[in-house]
Design a protein around this motif. Sequence first.
Motif, PDB file in Angstrom:
ATOM      1  N   TRP A  17       8.164  -6.293  17.634  1.00 40.84           N
ATOM      2  CA  TRP A  17       7.633  -5.084  16.978  1.00 40.84           C
ATOM      3  C   TRP A  17       6.971  -5.436  15.648  1.00 40.84           C
ATOM      4  O   TRP A  17       5.914  -4.902  15.319  1.00 40.84           O
ATOM      5  CB  TRP A  17       8.754  -4.073  16.735  1.00 40.84           C
ATOM      6  N   GLU A  18       7.627  -6.328  14.897  1.00 37.36           N
ATOM      7  CA  GLU A  18       7.085  -6.710  13.586  1.00 37.36           C
ATOM      8  C   GLU A  18       5.793  -7.503  13.749  1.00 37.36           C
ATOM      9  O   GLU A  18       4.803  -7.234  13.055  1.00 37.36           O
ATOM     10  CB  GLU A  18       8.128  -7.531  12.817  1.00 37.36           C
ATOM     11  N   GLU A  19       5.774  -8.467  14.657  1.00 33.26           N
ATOM     12  CA  GLU A  19       4.586  -9.307  14.852  1.00 33.26           C
ATOM     13  C   GLU A  19       3.399  -8.486  15.362  1.00 33.26           C
ATOM     14  O   GLU A  19       2.261  -8.726  14.971  1.00 33.26           O
ATOM     15  CB  GLU A  19       4.897 -10.441  15.845  1.00 33.26           C
ATOM     16  N   ARG A  63      10.236   8.044  17.200  1.00 35.34           N
ATOM     17  CA  ARG A  63       9.969   7.383  18.482  1.00 35.34           C
ATOM     18  C   ARG A  63       9.579   8.406  19.552  1.00 35.34           C
ATOM     19  O   ARG A  63       8.667   8.180  20.357  1.00 35.34           O
ATOM     20  CB  ARG A  63      11.195   6.573  18.924  1.00 35.34           C
ATOM     21  N   TYR A  64      10.271   9.526  19.559  1.00 36.45           N
ATOM     22  CA  TYR A  64       9.955  10.578  20.539  1.00 36.45           C
ATOM     23  C   TYR A  64       8.534  11.125  20.314  1.00 36.45           C
ATOM     24  O   TYR A  64       7.766  11.283  21.263  1.00 36.45           O
ATOM     25  CB  TYR A  64      10.987  11.704  20.421  1.00 36.45           C
ATOM     26  N   LYS A  65       8.200  11.408  19.058  1.00 39.93           N
ATOM     27  CA  LYS A  65       6.883  11.971  18.764  1.00 39.93           C
ATOM     28  C   LYS A  65       5.758  10.982  19.080  1.00 39.93           C
ATOM     29  O   LYS A  65       4.675  11.383  19.516  1.00 39.93           O
ATOM     30  CB  LYS A  65       6.810  12.415  17.298  1.00 39.93           C
ATOM     31  N   ARG A  66       5.995   9.691  18.863  1.00 38.29           N
ATOM     32  CA  ARG A  66       4.989   8.688  19.248  1.00 38.29           C
ATOM     33  C   ARG A  66       4.742   8.751  20.756  1.00 38.29           C
ATOM     34  O   ARG A  66       3.607   8.719  21.215  1.00 38.29           O
ATOM     35  CB  ARG A  66       5.455   7.283  18.866  1.00 38.29           C
ATOM     36  N   MET A  67       5.823   8.827  21.518  1.00 42.11           N
ATOM     37  CA  MET A  67       5.709   8.872  22.974  1.00 42.11           C
ATOM     38  C   MET A  67       5.075  10.181  23.455  1.00 42.11           C
ATOM     39  O   MET A  67       4.520  10.242  24.549  1.00 42.11           O
ATOM     40  CB  MET A  67       7.087   8.680  23.615  1.00 42.11           C
ATOM     41  N   LYS A  68       5.146  11.219  22.600  1.00 48.39           N
ATOM     42  CA  LYS A  68       4.505  12.495  22.939  1.00 48.39           C
ATOM     43  C   LYS A  68       3.052  12.562  22.493  1.00 48.39           C
ATOM     44  O   LYS A  68       2.410  13.620  22.564  1.00 48.39           O
ATOM     45  CB  LYS A  68       5.291  13.650  22.310  1.00 48.39           C
ATOM     46  N   GLY A  69       2.546  11.436  21.978  1.00 43.15           N
ATOM     47  CA  GLY A  69       1.123  11.360  21.677  1.00 43.15           C
ATOM     48  C   GLY A  69       0.722  11.666  20.253  1.00 43.15           C
ATOM     49  O   GLY A  69      -0.452  11.953  19.981  1.00 43.15           O
ATOM     50  N   HIS A 732      16.085  -1.136  21.949  1.00 43.70           N
ATOM     51  CA  HIS A 732      16.051  -2.558  22.304  1.00 43.70           C
ATOM     52  C   HIS A 732      16.378  -2.750  23.780  1.00 43.70           C
ATOM     53  O   HIS A 732      15.688  -3.484  24.498  1.00 43.70           O
ATOM     54  CB  HIS A 732      17.044  -3.346  21.436  1.00 43.70           C
ATOM     55  N   MET A 733      17.432  -2.094  24.243  1.00 43.49           N
ATOM     56  CA  MET A 733      17.804  -2.165  25.646  1.00 43.49           C
ATOM     57  C   MET A 733      16.669  -1.643  26.522  1.00 43.49           C
ATOM     58  O   MET A 733      16.310  -2.250  27.547  1.00 43.49           O
ATOM     59  CB  MET A 733      19.076  -1.357  25.915  1.00 43.49           C
ATOM     60  N   ALA A 734      16.087  -0.514  26.124  1.00 42.16           N
ATOM     61  CA  ALA A 734      14.997   0.081  26.900  1.00 42.16           C
ATOM     62  C   ALA A 734      13.801  -0.866  26.974  1.00 42.16           C
ATOM     63  O   ALA A 734      13.160  -0.994  28.023  1.00 42.16           O
ATOM     64  CB  ALA A 734      14.591   1.414  26.282  1.00 42.16           C
ATOM     65  N   GLU A 735      13.498  -1.525  25.859  1.00 34.03           N
ATOM     66  CA  GLU A 735      12.367  -2.459  25.817  1.00 34.03           C
ATOM     67  C   GLU A 735      12.611  -3.635  26.772  1.00 34.03           C
ATOM     68  O   GLU A 735      11.700  -4.072  27.493  1.00 34.03           O
ATOM     69  CB  GLU A 735      12.179  -2.953  24.384  1.00 34.03           C
ATOM     70  N   GLU A 736      13.827  -4.143  26.803  1.00 37.13           N
ATOM     71  CA  GLU A 736      14.178  -5.265  27.678  1.00 37.13           C
ATOM     72  C   GLU A 736      14.060  -4.864  29.155  1.00 37.13           C
ATOM     73  O   GLU A 736      13.507  -5.605  29.974  1.00 37.13           O
ATOM     74  CB  GLU A 736      15.599  -5.736  27.362  1.00 37.13           C
ATOM     75  N   ILE A 737      14.578  -3.700  29.485  1.00 35.91           N
ATOM     76  CA  ILE A 737      14.493  -3.208  30.873  1.00 35.91           C
ATOM     77  C   ILE A 737      13.032  -3.046  31.274  1.00 35.91           C
ATOM     78  O   ILE A 737      12.616  -3.454  32.369  1.00 35.91           O
ATOM     79  CB  ILE A 737      15.264  -1.868  31.006  1.00 35.91           C
ATOM     80  N   THR A 745       3.311  -3.984  28.868  1.00 35.38           N
ATOM     81  CA  THR A 745       3.146  -3.142  27.670  1.00 35.38           C
ATOM     82  C   THR A 745       4.498  -3.004  26.978  1.00 35.38           C
ATOM     83  O   THR A 745       5.532  -3.360  27.534  1.00 35.38           O
ATOM     84  CB  THR A 745       2.647  -1.737  28.060  1.00 35.38           C
ATOM     85  N   LEU A 746       4.470  -2.458  25.760  1.00 37.06           N
ATOM     86  CA  LEU A 746       5.709  -2.152  25.046  1.00 37.06           C
ATOM     87  C   LEU A 746       6.100  -0.716  25.340  1.00 37.06           C
ATOM     88  O   LEU A 746       5.251   0.184  25.328  1.00 37.06           O
ATOM     89  CB  LEU A 746       5.525  -2.345  23.542  1.00 37.06           C
ATOM     90  N   ILE A 747       7.389  -0.488  25.557  1.00 31.47           N
ATOM     91  CA  ILE A 747       7.837   0.859  25.890  1.00 31.47           C
ATOM     92  C   ILE A 747       7.609   1.829  24.726  1.00 31.47           C
ATOM     93  O   ILE A 747       7.412   3.026  24.936  1.00 31.47           O
ATOM     94  CB  ILE A 747       9.320   0.861  26.336  1.00 31.47           C
ATOM     95  N   VAL A 748       7.607   1.304  23.481  1.00 24.91           N
ATOM     96  CA  VAL A 748       7.377   2.187  22.320  1.00 24.91           C
ATOM     97  C   VAL A 748       5.982   2.801  22.348  1.00 24.91           C
ATOM     98  O   VAL A 748       5.737   3.816  21.701  1.00 24.91           O
ATOM     99  CB  VAL A 748       7.577   1.444  20.976  1.00 24.91           C
TER     100      VAL A 748
END
Length: 825
Positions: A17-19, A63-69, A732-737, A745-748
């Motif tokens: 995420w940082e990189e 995080r939720y609002k990012r995913m909502k666009g 973190h768990m969600a990103e790994e899955i 892609t990144l789940i975020v």
Amino acid sequence: MKEYIPGQIEKKWQKVWEEEKVFETPQYSEKPKFYDLVMFPYPSGTLHVGHVKNYVIGDIVARYKRMKGFNVLHPFGYDAFGLPAENAAIKNKIHPEVWTFKNIETIRNQIKKIGISYDWKREIATCTEDYYKWTQWLFVKMYEKGLAYKKKAAVNWCPSCQTVLANEQVVDGKCERCGTEVTLKHLEQWYFKITDYAERLLNDLERLEGWPENVKTMQKNWIGKSTGAEIDFKVDGLDMSIRVFTTRPDTIWGVTFMAIAPESPLVETLVTEDKKEELEEFLKKVSLEDRFKRTSLEAEKEGFFLGRYAINPVTGEKIPIYVANYILYEYGTGAIMAVPAHDQRDFDFAKKYNIPIRLVIDNPESPIDVEKMEKAYEDEGIMVNSGPFNGISSKEAIEKIIDYLEEKNIGKRSVQYKLRDWLISRQRYWGAPIPVVYCEKCGTVAVPEEQLPVKLPKDVEFLPTGQSPLSLDEQFLNTTCPKCGGPARREADTMDTFVDSSWYYLRYVNPNLEDKPFESKDVNYWLPVDQYIGGVEHAVLHLLYSRFITKVLHDMGYVDFDEPFTNLFTQGMIYKDGWKMSKSKGNVVSPDDMIEKYGADTLRTYILFMAPPEKDAEWSDAGIEGVHRFLKRLWNNIYSVLEKIKNVSAEKIELKNKLEKDLRRKLHQSIKKITEDIEGGFKFNTAIAGLMELNNSFSDYLNKTEEKDLNLPLLRELVEKLALILSPFAPHMAEEIWHDLGNDTLIVNEEWPKYDEKALEVDEVTVIIQINGKVRGKINVDVNADEETVKKIAFEEPKVSSYIEGKEIVKVIYVKNKLLNIVVK
């Protein structure tokens, strides 16, 4: 099967995420904006899990609002000036700046470990020169507008902190920081004229529909609007009057004495020469009393006759003037017209000092005998002993008597507020220097913008002595006048830390701007803050001051909005062993320890699962252990099928049996529920409960299905969407899955999933069977079954048939798809 090792997963994704700078927010975007802000911390030590709750709540929203666009601004910083940092630095024998930045580094690292999605490029600290330069600029602008002024007044003084406190920082007569009894001191102090904005601050609360009602009520009560009359009482033998404010002008004919606050400057003026020595003893005694407790109804009433009389302006009668301990200088004018018949504290005082009690409002249902009165009559009634107003109701009399006072030129209509001007002077080192110089030729001069910042010197003895440490630094004090160039001396006081935090939400928009505090067009785009999150303990201080400063900047033309925060959420505290967490009680739970043992995702999820986030909650070691087990079970369920579904498409899903239909329905019910829980009032605890229920259905399906019969497209959809709705809580768990599913892609950066309305439809429903109103069983029927079919199935149910066998069925009541009630005799 891949093992769940939180430490490895979390470090890996935090690095990615940082990189990839995924949380850096573009200033403008085609997406709608969303400003998500949590109250920033005092960096006076390390964080415990009670602090972390605030940041986790804010992160779920971001995080939720990012995913909502949305284009989400989610910044962080440090309220780095002020007493907490300075006192900690003194205790640890280290310079406040060194101590503060050491703690900032610790807190930053703690927060990064938790996986909070802050835009770290916007990080600010209020103690840096590039920030407090603009805090000083704000002071100068206020001074130029006549909203900053200096006066000598009795102020709240904390003997332990060795500094002045604003009224808001005194709780039950004690310093809110250290708990020491507050005393009074007369000092020259700087104030901001917040009272000029009292009416707007009060009225505009109605516009804040996204604020909790209890916070708005606290602000209304603090502003404390009262309508009534100002009345002048001439002092017998002196060319002066005492002005009082009263909400009860209908009682003026009943005034039999006057009472003045011990802190009022009028006391010295009014006392007769022969009583001065005795007065000193009385004032000394009162000064030792708790200034807030002494005003309560139960407190002992104490007074001292000043040897003077006032003239009741409507009766012409001479009435004695007392100093009384139950009068506070901060409220009204610091003097009252005392009406013992109709005010309980005045009644108690009059009884003690043998002062006449005159009834002017009678009870129409039960006439009052003054000689037999045991307490004041404070209700409405009929006017008596009140000249031309006898016989009318006291409520009606109020306006008529104000008219009368105005006609006679002895009083006028008035609105008063409990709110007092904001005292910003502090006699401490660790704060923004007040940008003012004193010149013999030019008087008081504000330092012009081009000479800001007035820098806080580093090499100063900052131990508290009762005067500002800067007053001992001749190099700092001696300067030149910006107007005439002659010798001048700097103001030695620093500003209250609440000035720093009254505008920080604006600086996040342009944190590195050098020539101005913020760019107006940028803050007008981002502000007001869409969601503000913090503790209810700031309801009066910080939130009221921020609203005031925003209105001032709006009136000066710097911003287009006049309220800073559209929506406010106040989170509850986390307790341990029945107490609020604190180092002194030894009940602090370190987030670092929890992350080391369970991982950040477990800590985040448990903090939100403990209780509704607005409620206080008790920390439980067993509770966090339980949440950790849930995440492990979820992980194991997913990874038991992940390799099988990795290259499977979920485009086309065929449901072969009821178990598969139920699982897919549960998935889409969960998406719907969790979406509504987040959108509909931060119901994060029930959202997480929904994830747990979905995982139970997942387990149920796996346990009841042979490996060869697994519906892989269904499982692909389940795991993919489960990872998406899990990601705000356990990112973190969600990103790994997500990565292990084969996504590049990144789940975020993914979209929040939509639920399938069709999947929510049910084939069967459970109908409750009652006999004579008592539940005797339940049956599953087709959702489209008619009443006759339901009755046939019910009557054949063994438990039901045993209750109706041999009895007459009087009637049957059917509520479709819910209830069948059979009445028998």
